[in-house]
Design an enzyme around this catalytic site. Structure first.
Site, PDB file in Angstrom:
ATOM      1  N   HIS A   1       0.818  -1.200   0.000  1.00 13.08           N
ATOM      2  CA  HIS A   1       0.000   0.000   0.000  1.00 13.08           C
ATOM      3  C   HIS A   1       0.860   1.262   0.000  1.00 13.08           C
ATOM      4  O   HIS A   1       0.555   2.237  -0.667  1.00 13.08           O
ATOM      5  CB  HIS A   1      -0.901  -0.023   1.239  1.00 13.08           C
ATOM      6  CG  HIS A   1      -1.981   1.002   1.210  1.00 13.08           C
ATOM      7  ND1 HIS A   1      -3.275   0.710   0.874  1.00 13.08           N
ATOM      8  CD2 HIS A   1      -1.948   2.320   1.457  1.00 13.08           C
ATOM      9  CE1 HIS A   1      -4.000   1.801   0.915  1.00 13.08           C
ATOM     10  NE2 HIS A   1      -3.232   2.797   1.279  1.00 13.08           N
TER      11      HIS A   1
ATOM     12  N   LYS B   1      -6.164  14.737  -6.827  1.00 13.76           N
ATOM     13  CA  LYS B   1      -5.769  13.390  -6.419  1.00 13.76           C
ATOM     14  C   LYS B   1      -6.993  12.492  -6.449  1.00 13.76           C
ATOM     15  O   LYS B   1      -8.091  12.918  -6.092  1.00 13.76           O
ATOM     16  CB  LYS B   1      -5.206  13.450  -4.992  1.00 13.76           C
ATOM     17  CG  LYS B   1      -4.897  12.107  -4.343  1.00 13.76           C
ATOM     18  CD  LYS B   1      -3.787  11.363  -5.079  1.00 13.76           C
ATOM     19  CE  LYS B   1      -3.349  10.121  -4.347  1.00 13.76           C
ATOM     20  NZ  LYS B   1      -2.235  10.324  -3.474  1.00 13.76           N
TER      21      LYS B   1
ATOM     22  N   GLU C   1      -8.098   8.541  -5.145  1.00 15.15           N
ATOM     23  CA  GLU C   1      -7.694   7.429  -4.285  1.00 15.15           C
ATOM     24  C   GLU C   1      -8.712   6.307  -4.412  1.00 15.15           C
ATOM     25  O   GLU C   1      -9.809   6.517  -4.915  1.00 15.15           O
ATOM     26  CB  GLU C   1      -7.711   7.894  -2.821  1.00 15.15           C
ATOM     27  CG  GLU C   1      -6.399   8.448  -2.318  1.00 15.15           C
ATOM     28  CD  GLU C   1      -5.447   7.351  -1.874  1.00 15.15           C
ATOM     29  OE1 GLU C   1      -5.715   6.172  -2.176  1.00 15.15           O
ATOM     30  OE2 GLU C   1      -4.443   7.680  -1.234  1.00 15.15           O
TER      31      GLU C   1
ATOM     32  N   HIS D   1     -10.650   3.164  -1.943  1.00 16.31           N
ATOM     33  CA  HIS D   1     -10.847   2.648  -0.592  1.00 16.31           C
ATOM     34  C   HIS D   1     -11.681   1.382  -0.695  1.00 16.31           C
ATOM     35  O   HIS D   1     -12.810   1.312  -0.222  1.00 16.31           O
ATOM     36  CB  HIS D   1     -11.521   3.713   0.280  1.00 16.31           C
ATOM     37  CG  HIS D   1     -10.934   3.776   1.656  1.00 16.31           C
ATOM     38  ND1 HIS D   1     -11.690   3.797   2.797  1.00 16.31           N
ATOM     39  CD2 HIS D   1      -9.656   3.817   2.071  1.00 16.31           C
ATOM     40  CE1 HIS D   1     -10.894   3.844   3.851  1.00 16.31           C
ATOM     41  NE2 HIS D   1      -9.663   3.867   3.439  1.00 16.31           N
ATOM     42  N   ASN D   2     -11.095   0.388  -1.346  1.00 19.90           N
ATOM     43  CA  ASN D   2     -11.859  -0.799  -1.727  1.00 19.90           C
ATOM     44  C   ASN D   2     -12.060  -1.796  -0.596  1.00 19.90           C
ATOM     45  O   ASN D   2     -13.177  -2.211  -0.318  1.00 19.90           O
ATOM     46  CB  ASN D   2     -11.156  -1.513  -2.890  1.00 19.90           C
ATOM     47  CG  ASN D   2     -10.854  -0.567  -4.028  1.00 19.90           C
ATOM     48  OD1 ASN D   2     -11.547   0.427  -4.203  1.00 19.90           O
ATOM     49  ND2 ASN D   2      -9.828  -0.857  -4.796  1.00 19.90           N
TER      50      ASN D   2
ATOM     51  N   ARG E   1      -7.916  14.903   2.392  1.00 25.84           N
ATOM     52  CA  ARG E   1      -6.680  15.319   3.068  1.00 25.84           C
ATOM     53  C   ARG E   1      -5.478  15.330   2.133  1.00 25.84           C
ATOM     54  O   ARG E   1      -4.468  15.922   2.456  1.00 25.84           O
ATOM     55  CB  ARG E   1      -6.396  14.392   4.263  1.00 25.84           C
ATOM     56  CG  ARG E   1      -7.350  14.561   5.428  1.00 25.84           C
ATOM     57  CD  ARG E   1      -6.803  13.876   6.687  1.00 25.84           C
ATOM     58  NE  ARG E   1      -6.609  12.454   6.493  1.00 25.84           N
ATOM     59  CZ  ARG E   1      -7.539  11.518   6.664  1.00 25.84           C
ATOM     60  NH1 ARG E   1      -8.744  11.862   7.061  1.00 25.84           N
ATOM     61  NH2 ARG E   1      -7.278  10.252   6.459  1.00 25.84           N
ATOM     62  N   ASP E   2      -5.604  14.666   0.990  1.00 25.44           N
ATOM     63  CA  ASP E   2      -4.460  14.655   0.070  1.00 25.44           C
ATOM     64  C   ASP E   2      -4.202  16.025  -0.550  1.00 25.44           C
ATOM     65  O   ASP E   2      -3.110  16.559  -0.384  1.00 25.44           O
ATOM     66  CB  ASP E   2      -4.644  13.565  -0.991  1.00 25.44           C
ATOM     67  CG  ASP E   2      -4.305  12.183  -0.439  1.00 25.44           C
ATOM     68  OD1 ASP E   2      -3.332  12.087   0.336  1.00 25.44           O
ATOM     69  OD2 ASP E   2      -4.992  11.212  -0.772  1.00 25.44           O
TER      70      ASP E   2
ATOM     71  N   GLU F   1      -4.610   4.209  12.145  1.00 25.27           N
ATOM     72  CA  GLU F   1      -5.051   5.051  11.041  1.00 25.27           C
ATOM     73  C   GLU F   1      -6.297   5.826  11.429  1.00 25.27           C
ATOM     74  O   GLU F   1      -7.130   6.152  10.577  1.00 25.27           O
ATOM     75  CB  GLU F   1      -5.267   4.196   9.795  1.00 25.27           C
ATOM     76  CG  GLU F   1      -3.950   3.636   9.299  1.00 25.27           C
ATOM     77  CD  GLU F   1      -4.077   2.673   8.129  1.00 25.27           C
ATOM     78  OE1 GLU F   1      -5.152   2.590   7.520  1.00 25.27           O
ATOM     79  OE2 GLU F   1      -3.073   2.005   7.842  1.00 25.27           O
TER      80      GLU F   1
ATOM     81  N   ASP G   1      -3.851   8.465 -13.138  1.00 26.01           N
ATOM     82  CA  ASP G   1      -4.103   7.055 -13.367  1.00 26.01           C
ATOM     83  C   ASP G   1      -4.337   6.340 -12.043  1.00 26.01           C
ATOM     84  O   ASP G   1      -3.552   6.442 -11.128  1.00 26.01           O
ATOM     85  CB  ASP G   1      -2.906   6.429 -14.093  1.00 26.01           C
ATOM     86  CG  ASP G   1      -1.598   6.687 -13.358  1.00 26.01           C
ATOM     87  OD1 ASP G   1      -1.074   7.803 -13.468  1.00 26.01           O
ATOM     88  OD2 ASP G   1      -1.126   5.770 -12.653  1.00 26.01           O
TER      89      ASP G   1
END
Lengths: 996, 274
Positions: free
Chosen positions: A247, A316, A318, A320-321, A341-342, A547, A737
């Site tokens: 990750h 960005k 992301e 979250h799968n 937050r990115d 986290e 991507d």
């Protein structure tokens, strides 16, 4: 003693929540119940007087107009079964937190440490039910037992025991702040057991590298001087596991790959990331020369490009799968507030201007047996949609673009892509705001939420397949309001230059954020005992890698710390100094004054040799269907419009605020009845300017069944095509991507690893091949490589998927074009050539085939079309434009017609065709999904000018917009092959998901 | 002439402060200050220095205890640092001084839950109405036609012919009252200045989606008896330019959006009365 305050709706007030549950019980569980009513329960675990309790219940906890309250007296009546659902200990309870704050305001003093408010919901179900039915309702619908607990009482028991006893789900952990060491001087089997049992996700090679490090005499010597033993501490091992996780480290994208292209030719690729993704951007930027608009790529939490001289654009996306598979609501909510937050943690921080989201699910109406542990696709759908709704809406960020993609294989793991764009001033106090640095001596500050056991091992767990033992603690529930408060504060602190560096606490927690920050200056010294905790009893390693959400890490210069901390306090944001950045070369963790981790940064960040992964391409051969020509395709068109991948997603999209912040220009829905599907979004982030940000995306996982190279090529082309359609400029455009793959590493469990790896290689090659021609730099991205489900017998691998997001600019948003046809008499043009490319199309899928002729993207031809079209749009020659994708020309024409409220007449004989004329047929022309095509309407008086603008490209007039609201298509033989009214076409398109 | 000064409060989940301040400026306010609630509680910003208070859209405290409930509680009990007063006292003084408050969406919910609307008989701290979950049980972002009651005392809707077309974006917009008498009074005094209607503004409607939430009597917005305090679920600040209209690419629309009139009327009132 804890008190229960129960809030009921007055009898005459409708209970929409209860009504929804009743509908879902019928829908999901096929049970008929007479009625469902709900009660909100606050369990107040605090020393309040009777009078104070009444004040609280009557004040903030209830609404006197519609609700009644009841203190320590059960309110439920008139039911057959009662189900009460509350959170398990330690799970984020946002309402409980707000309730606790409200009590604080009311009493004029905050709740004491250890006091708290916990919420639960009572569902009162009436109907002829058995206990087993109630159990089914509880576990199959109301309660996700992973994060929630429930209690079922029938009316008699409820009466007998005098209601539901108060229960306080407080975390009770024995305070054990001890640090353990792990002996690595053991057998290989034992090393792997340590990795597996600890959810470290470290390979044997990696374990052996760690073993070797601790054998190094110099290391041993140094440790001895610090009072540390030779064996690693649990803090150290956990920190390494986070840093080295797939990750965080993207080991597959950095691996050495031996790629056999199927013809016997092999190629060595050292890092897909460097060879294709970074190289794409480097080559594009070099070719652009002084027109280069990339400001910060691949090195920060998000990519940054220039928007204009004063502002920079940040983006960005992301995924979250894995968490969304376990707890769809919490997982998706955390996904969206996490990606927020990115951009916020990029450069010195950006204001967030919009979200995008793309979900890949299995059919929500799936009726076959599913492996145990997998949630029904419908529950995933409902939970994810709601999680992103709450995350996005509550954060005040418009959700402007997205899609839903369906494939049965996403039952194994849903894909939840969340994107966020931001805008930052080009400079702050004279310094470029996309840059940041840390100077040794700067203080380590953490802001936002507190640390709990939530989200422990998220990074390592998502680096493994989903299985029956996936850890409970890996799931978090986001809290958009705590984050919003923090952002409100930090953006003001940014403008006062109160900090030098900011980054997000995401996967790996402090271990990752501080680890990465330490590289900036060369070291850190941090006291884990100073970190604010949600509850006592966390071990140092848990504090380091938790986290827990809504946290940012900052470097604050010592001379600014007082002002920073004062301001945080005023804005109600918790900020804590945890330590100091150093140049010692060491990641140095203390607990109090005891060293608990002492890791050289050089070892932490560079200690890992690349994985060696074989890849072997073998082109799959599918049955090629023989499709008999028909006299009429109207039924086929309607069936396509009703397919899950094509049908209207309005019931979902309307739940997302797509207009907050006031900059909306092209909305998700457009047309005469505000219900036609837009191709891309246009937003004005600066309200007194007409400069627009344009965002679109492409995704076509089905094409991977034939060739992942073409899957990627088509995703890129689709993203750019959507972007160009509404008016996005080719002179300032960038791509992101997001790879979601099934595990491509050869192993016992993945014997077809080399094929899956070859698919990945090919997708990367396409990325380079197309983005360089399109002059579209890649500015950021992410990969999620273990999207498989395996329970020992059943394995479900998702189709390899690339989400390609496109972001850029249009100089004047007032020139934007939407997809709805505008008036009768306008002429219809088709841009781009059609070929016999039905392979993996929606049409063949409906007929039960895959086929082989996947659409091929001709990059040069596409670019010529997009350039010419862009010029025509700028000259005001375009009335409407809709991209052709799933379902081909027939679907695009139907959507454009019913969105605009006029008819369209088309003549297939006029459609530009490429390839062997023998392959030209009505079916191909109607349903082929050939890339790079746009359906454009032009006012009659602008036709000549438009044709001139398109000269030299594949472009033909194929029909006209008609007053009669009917889609009428003439086939090659001259007969009408599609003939249907807008109303019936739209109904077919709107029907499937309208009630979800 | 007095400088017309607007204040937009933000913080704890308010989301529409930027566009609200933008609309105030476009509407003619000389100043539109966005102030964080922290700045009010520390006394850095005082309501007394402004004429027009905007309580705008968002999710105060996540709407965790019901929309705007926690903020209503906060405003009622929180004290201003260094001053012997609670914030709510600044607000009631603001009202007594003849100044203006516009609550949009979450701001409307806040006004209603504090009792500041409809505030029958000038009782500004007694809750008689509420805004709760949409009848459909879902958040909705869609545009609605709103019929204006020309006889309403609301100064914000002055000069609107027929009605206005604005977006709603809420999950808790269903307007309800405590009893029939309250509703009667609201209607008799023409306080229900905006109602969800058909697109020709001929009649109020209870039909979804024209009426997106099932509000009693199709009420979308109300004012107090002075007409200076108004709350509405739709977002006037979200339609101040034609490109915000969902069909601007197909209809000939004036440059200025229909929502701007609310802010123009407010600015004009301030300039004429202060």
């Amino acid at each position: 003693m804890p008190h229960r305050i129960e809030i009921t709706l007055k009898d005459e007030v409708r209970d929409p929540r209860g009504e929804r549950i009743k509908r879902e019980i019928a829908h999901f569980l096929h049970l008929e119940v007479a009625d469902v009513r709900t009660i909100d329960v606050y369990t107040v675990d605090a020393a309040l007087s009777a009078e104070e309790l009444t004040q609280v219940a009557a004040g903030p906890f209830s609404d006197p107009v519609i609700q009644n309250y009841s203190i320590d007296k059960p309110a439920a009546t008139g039911f057959d079964y009662l189900v009460e659902v509350g959170f398990r200990p330690g799970v984020t309870d946002n309402v409980g937190r707000t309730a606790g704050e409200a009590i604080g305001y009311l009493l004029g003093r905050p709740l004491a440490a250890g006091e708290g408010v916990y919420t639960s919901v009572q569902y009162l179900v009436s109907g002829k039910l058995a206990q087993a039915d109630a159990e089914k309702i509880a576990t199959g619908l109301l309660c996700n037992t992973l994060i929630q607990r429930y209690q079922i009482l029938d009316a008699a028991t409820f009466k007998a025991q005098g209601g539901v006893a108060p229960f306080v789900p407080k975390v009770q952990v024995e305070a054990k702040v001890e640090v353990n060491t792990i002996n690595l001087e053991v057998s290989d089997e034992e090393l792997m057991r340590i990795s597996r049992d600890g959810v470290l996700a470290l390979t044997l090679d990696e374990m052996k590298i760690i073993q070797a490090h601790y054998r190094d005499p110099q290391v041993v010597e140094k440790r001895k001087s610090l009072g540390l033993g030779a064996a690693p501490t649990d803090v150290e091992l956990e920190a390494l596991a986070q840093t080295w996780s797939e990750h965080c480290k993207h080991k597959i994208f950095s691996a050495d790959v031996t790629y056999d292209d199927g013809s016997g030719k092999t190629e060595k690729i050292n890092s897909l990331f460097k060879s294709y993704i970074q190289k794409t951007t480097a080559d594009v930027r070099a070719a652009q020369g002084d027109k280069d608009y990339c400001l910060s790529v691949f090195k920060d939490n998000a990519g940054v490009i220039k928007f204009n001289d004063d502002w920079s654009l940040v983006f960005k996306v992301e995924t979250h799968n894995s968490p969304s598979a376990l707890d769809p609501y919490g997982g998706a909510l955390t996904g969206i507030v996490g990606v927020n937050r990115d951009p916020f943690g990029t450069g010195k921080g950006a204001k967030l201007i919009f979200n995008t989201d793309v979900f890949c699910f299995a059919d929500p109406f799936y009726e076959k047996e599913l492996p145990k542990r997998l949630l029904h696709p419908r529950r995933i759908y409902e939970g994810v949609v709601e999680g992103v709704e709450h995350g996005g809406n509550k954060s005040g960020i418009p959700t402007v673009n997205g899609s839903l993609v369906f494939d049965e294989r996403f039952a194994g793991k849903p894909l939840v892509f969340c994107g966020t764009a931001g805008l930052m001033p080009a400079t702050i106090k004279g310094e470029a705001s996309h840059k940041k640095n840390i100077i040794p001596g700067d203080l380590i500050v953490m802001t936002g939420g507190r640390i709990g056991k939530d989200g422990i091992h998220g990074a390592t767990f998502s680096s493994e397949e989903l299985n029956e033992n996936s850890p409970v603690s890996a799931v978090q529930i986001g809290d958009p309001i705590t984050q919003k408060r923090m952002f409100d504060f930090l953006i003001r602190a940014r403008d006062k230059a109160l900090y030098r560096f900011i980054t997000d606490n995401g996967a790996g927690g402090l271990s990752s954020s501080i680890g990465e920050m330490s590289e900036e200056c060369g070291g850190c010294q941090l006291d884990l005992s100073k970190a604010p905790l949600k509850y006592p009893g966390l071990a140092p390693w848990e504090i380091l890698i938790s986290e827990a959400q809504e946290r940012m890490s900052l470097a604050v210069p010592p001379e600014k710390i007082d002002e920073f901390m004062d301001m945080a306090k005023r804005y109600g944001v918790e900020a804590t100094v945890l330590g100091t950045f150093t140049d010692s070369g060491i990641f140095h963790m203390l607990y109090g004054d005891k060293t608990v981790a002492y890791l050289p940064l050089s070892f932490m960040h560079a200690g890992l040799p690349p994985m060696q992964i074989p890849a072997r391409w073998e082109k799959p051969v599918h049955e090629e269907p023989k499709l008999a020509p028909a006299a009429d395709y109207t039924t086929d068109v309607k069936a396509l419009l009703s397919s899950l991948n094509i049908c209207s997603k309005e019931s979902v999209v309307r739940r997302y605020d797509h207009e907050v912040q006031g900059g909306s220009v092209v909305k998700p829905f457009t047309g005469v009845d505000n219900d036609g599907p837009s191709d891309a979004a246009v937003v004005r982030p600066i309200l007194d300017s007409f400069e627009g940000v344009v965002v679109g995306h492409g995704i076509c996982p089905r094409y991977s069944d034939i060739d992942a190279y073409d899957m990627a090529a088509n995703a890129i082309d689709e993203g750019l095509r959507n972007y160009v359609a509404v008016g996005g400029s080719l002179d300032l455009v960038a791509g992101l991507d997001n790879f979601c793959w099934c595990d491509p590493v050869l192993s016992e469990r993945t014997p077809d690893g080399p094929y899956k790896m070859a698919q990945l290689v090919r997708a990367n090659k396409a990325l380079y091949d197309y983005c360089t021609v399109f002059s579209m730099p890649l500015i950021s991205g992410k990969d999620s490589m273990k999207n498989d489900f395996y329970d020992g017998t059943t394995k479900i691998s998702i189709p390899p998927t690339l989400l390609f997001s496109v972001i850029g600019k249009m100089e004047d948003a007032r020139l934007a074009v939407t997809m709805d046809v505008k008036r009768a008499g306008d002429q219809v043009y088709l841009l781009g050539a059609t070929a016999n490319e039905l392979g993996a199309s929606e049409y063949l899928a409906q007929k039960g085939f895959v086929g082989n002729n996947v659409p091929k993207v001709d990059a040069q031809a596409a670019l010529a079309t997009y350039r010419a079209y862009g010029a025509a749009l700028k000259a005001g020659l375009v009335a409407s434009c809709h991209d052709l994708s799933d379902g081909g020309l027939a679907v695009a024409a139907a959507e454009s017609a019913f969105a605009g409220g006029f008819g369209i007449e088309l003549d297939l004989a006029q459609v530009p065709f490429k390839g062997d004329a023998a392959e030209k047929s009505d079916i191909v022309l109607l349903f082929s999904e050939s890339a790079s095509r746009l359906l454009v309407t032009v006012r009659a008086e602008k036709v000549a000018e438009f044709e001139k603008a398109m000269a030299g490209t594949a472009c033909a007039k194929i029909g006209a917009v008609t007053a009669e609201p009917t889609l009428k298509v003439k086939g090659l033989a001259g007969n009408v092959v599609v003939n249907a009214g807008n109303a019936e076409l739209k109904a077919a398109w709107q029907e499937p998901l309208k009630d979800l | 002439m007095t400088k017309a000064k607007a204040l937009v409060i933000t913080g704890n989940g308010t989301n529409c402060e930027t566009e609200a301040a933008h609309a105030c400026k476009l509407g003619g306010f000389d100043e539109a200050r966005i102030a964080h609630i922290a700045e009010l509680l520390t006394g850095e910003v005082t309501l007394d220095d402004y004429h027009f208070l905007n309580l705008t859209g968002g999710f105060l405290d996540g709407d965790d205890l019901g929309s705007a409930k926690a903020q209503a509680n906060r405003l009622r009990y929180a004290t201003v640092e260094g001053k012997q007063e609670r914030l709510v006292e600044q607000i009631t003084r603001f009202i007594a001084d003849g100044k203006l408050i516009l609550g949009v969406c979450n701001g409307f919910q806040l006004l209603v839950k504090m009792g500041m609307l409809p505030a029958l008989g000038g009782n500004y701290l007694n809750q008689t109405a509420t805004l709760t979950y949409n009848e459909g049980g879902r958040f909705q972002d869609r545009w609605c036609y709103l019929k204006v009651d020309a006889a309403s005392p609301s100064l914000y809707t002055r000069g609107i012919e027929g009605g206005v077309y604005l977006p709603v974006r809420h999950g808790e917009g269903k307007f309800l009252v405590d009893d029939a008498k309250t509703l009667e009074m609201i209607e008799a005094k023409h306080l229900s200045c905006l109602k969800y209607s058909d697109k020709n503004y001929t009649a109020a409607t209870m039909e979804f989606p024209e009426n997106p939430n099932g509000s009693v009597n199709a009420i979308a917005g109300i004012c107090d008896e002075t007409g200076r305090i108004m709350g509405l679920m739709p977002h006037p600040e979200a339609f101040v330019h034609r490109t915000q209209h969902p069909r601007w690419t197909r209809e000939e629309l004036p440059e200025e959006g229909e929502g701007l009139i609310f802010f123009k009327n407010a600015a004009q009132y301030v300039k004429e009365n202060f």
